[in-house]
Design an enzyme around this catalytic site. Structure first.
Site, PDB file in Angstrom:
ATOM      1  N   GLU A   1       0.824  -1.211   0.000  1.00  0.00           N
ATOM      2  CA  GLU A   1       0.000   0.000   0.000  1.00  0.00           C
ATOM      3  C   GLU A   1       0.861   1.266   0.000  1.00  0.00           C
ATOM      4  O   GLU A   1       0.519   2.261  -0.653  1.00  0.00           O
ATOM      5  CB  GLU A   1      -0.928   0.002   1.215  1.00  0.00           C
ATOM      6  CG  GLU A   1      -1.951  -1.112   1.236  1.00  0.00           C
ATOM      7  CD  GLU A   1      -2.884  -1.072   0.037  1.00  0.00           C
ATOM      8  OE1 GLU A   1      -3.164   0.034  -0.465  1.00  0.00           O
ATOM      9  OE2 GLU A   1      -3.321  -2.148  -0.420  1.00  0.00           O
TER      10      GLU A   1
ATOM     11  N   ASP B   1       3.508  -4.047  -5.900  1.00  0.00           N
ATOM     12  CA  ASP B   1       4.084  -5.335  -5.471  1.00  0.00           C
ATOM     13  C   ASP B   1       5.611  -5.303  -5.591  1.00  0.00           C
ATOM     14  O   ASP B   1       6.325  -5.775  -4.696  1.00  0.00           O
ATOM     15  CB  ASP B   1       3.523  -6.479  -6.316  1.00  0.00           C
ATOM     16  CG  ASP B   1       2.124  -6.901  -5.903  1.00  0.00           C
ATOM     17  OD1 ASP B   1       1.693  -6.499  -4.809  1.00  0.00           O
ATOM     18  OD2 ASP B   1       1.469  -7.619  -6.679  1.00  0.00           O
TER      19      ASP B   1
END
Length: 444
Positions: free
Chosen positions: A302, A384
């Site tokens: 995040e 990611d």
């Protein structure tokens, strides 16, 4: 020559074409889930045979119910349009001092009443059957009343503001409406987490412990201006998991759902939320949640969105899209033929908004939704990669695997359905990409 009848027929036909397209995509996905009875070799590392069977049963139930509700909803829309329900509703609303508000409230109430049996079945039959629903009927109806109240209280003044600007803003009213709505969106993003969300769920500061220390350490290392760290007691509503960040400039907050936690961290939270001893034992006995390292890995992902400015990028795209749609509305909203085609004798602003945004721009909305899904998937891969660079690759794969298991995600998809509907890449695809990034990082 274009007539009101041919325009109505064209818009209704387009509405059906888009419905059939979405149903076709849903059917492709259903067939993949229906026909894959055994766990494929490609996903054996991320899901057990037992978990696969549970997830498949859940998805098949959701698919079948979705087909039923989808067909019902489309037939309902067709009946509403063919039999002039909207003009009748506007005629009824015009008897009141604020017809726009009366139309808004009555249409919301009608949709709520018609949709209530389907929502109840979904929540108390399907979700209950598969172990997700934690609500009682009383809790559910209290929730619905709160949502309706907030919709009326917040939506009515916004609609009246838009209506006034349209009527008094001149030829460039759409620009002023855009500015007005942008301010409203900014205010809602600011006040929702602080004042509205706590009306539905209990929020508490994350208790002191290793998890809090690790999160604050990670935020500090990236110069993320974390000011508050909350946990929301979402397990009283559903077993589904979530986490999000919000806030502007130097005032950032992180919110974790208690369904993400496990062990000692979860025990601290549920006790602080006032859960009794017996219920606390039940929650802790469930095989759900992540380790602290896995939670931190998810937040690393995040924080990647924040580091690369993905939130701001999406906000800019949303704002530009809103401006474009309002410009289209400005072009069409005085077109007499559009209103007469749907059975209206006058041209109320709220009706013009519905006709243009929902029907005239239906094809555009479908296309832009797919384009945004494709873009968002790319941003997810980028976030990611950021988590991998922070050293959380292994933990992130483990966290995604547990998220999939806890939410009964079935890790097999039809490629076309996934492209058009999934804003996040499937877990097998993300896991493979993360593993590849970890290998490349080792080579450097």
């Amino acid at each position: 020559m274009l007539t009101s009848r041919s325009l109505f027929s064209g818009i209704l036909s387009l509405n059906w074409v888009l419905f059939l397209w979405e149903t076709f995509l849903d059917w492709r996905q259903y067939c993949v889930h229906r026909d894959t009875e055994k766990r494929p070799a490609a996903v054996q590392e991320i899901i057990t045979e037992e978990a696969f069977a549970k997830a498949r049963a859940y998805k098949l139930d959701k698919h079948r119910f979705g087909f039923f509700t989808g067909i019902f909803g489309q037939l309902q829309t067709t009946v509403v349009l063919l039999y002039g329900v909207l003009p009748l509703l506007w005629e009824f609303s015009s008897r009141y001092p604020l017809p726009t508000v009366a139309f808004f409230m009555s249409s919301i109430l009608l949709d709520t009443i018609v949709g209530l049996p389907f929502q109840l079945y979904d929540t108390f039959v399907i979700e209950q059957l598969h172990g997700f629903n934690k609500q009682t009927l009383g809790f559910y109806f209290t929730d619905q009343i709160k949502k309706l109240g907030l919709t009326f209280v917040l939506g009515s003044p916004v609609l009246l503001g838009v209506e006034w600007i349209v009527d008094n803003g001149g030829p460039y009213f759409f620009v002023y409406v855009w500015i007005f709505l942008s301010i409203v969106i900014f205010l809602l993003l600011t006040i929702y987490p602080e004042f509205i969300a706590p009306l539905f769920d209990k929020y508490i500061p994350l208790p002191e412990g290793a998890l809090k220390t690790d999160i604050e350490k990670l935020a500090a290392s990236l110069h993320y201006p974390l000011t508050k760290l909350y946990v929301v007691h979402g397990s009283k509503r559903s077993a589904h998991s979530n986490a999000y960040m919000y806030g502007f400039w130097k005032n950032k907050r992180i919110v974790l759902y208690d369904t993400l936690l496990s062990g000692e961290e979860l025990e601290k939270v549920v006790k602080e939320c006032g859960v009794d001893e017996e219920e606390c034992k039940k929650i802790l006995a469930e095989d759900r949640g992540m380790t602290s390292d896995e939670v931190v890995a998810v937040l690393g992902h995040e924080l990647g969105h924040w580091k690369f400015g993905h939130t701001m990028m999406n906000l800019i795209i949303v704002e530009l899209n809103l401006l474009f749609q309002l410009a289209v509305f400005a072009y069409f909203y005085k077109w007499d033929l559009l209103y007469t085609a749907f059975g209206f004798k006058d041209q109320p602003t709220i009706v013009g908004l519905i006709l243009v945004f929902q029907y005239v721009m239906a094809l555009y909305n479908q296309v832009i939704s797919t384009v945004m899904n494709i873009l968002t998937r790319k941003l997810e891969f980028q976030a990611d990669d950021f988590a991998v660079e922070l050293g959380f690759g292994k933990q992130l794969i483990s966290a995604l695997t547990k998220l999939g298991k806890d939410n009964l995600s079935l890790p097999i998809d039809d490629w076309l359905y996934s492209m058009c509907n999934h804003s996040h890449p499937p877990i097998p695809e993300r896991s493979a990409t993360i593993q590849k990034a970890m290998k490349e990082l080792k080579k450097e």
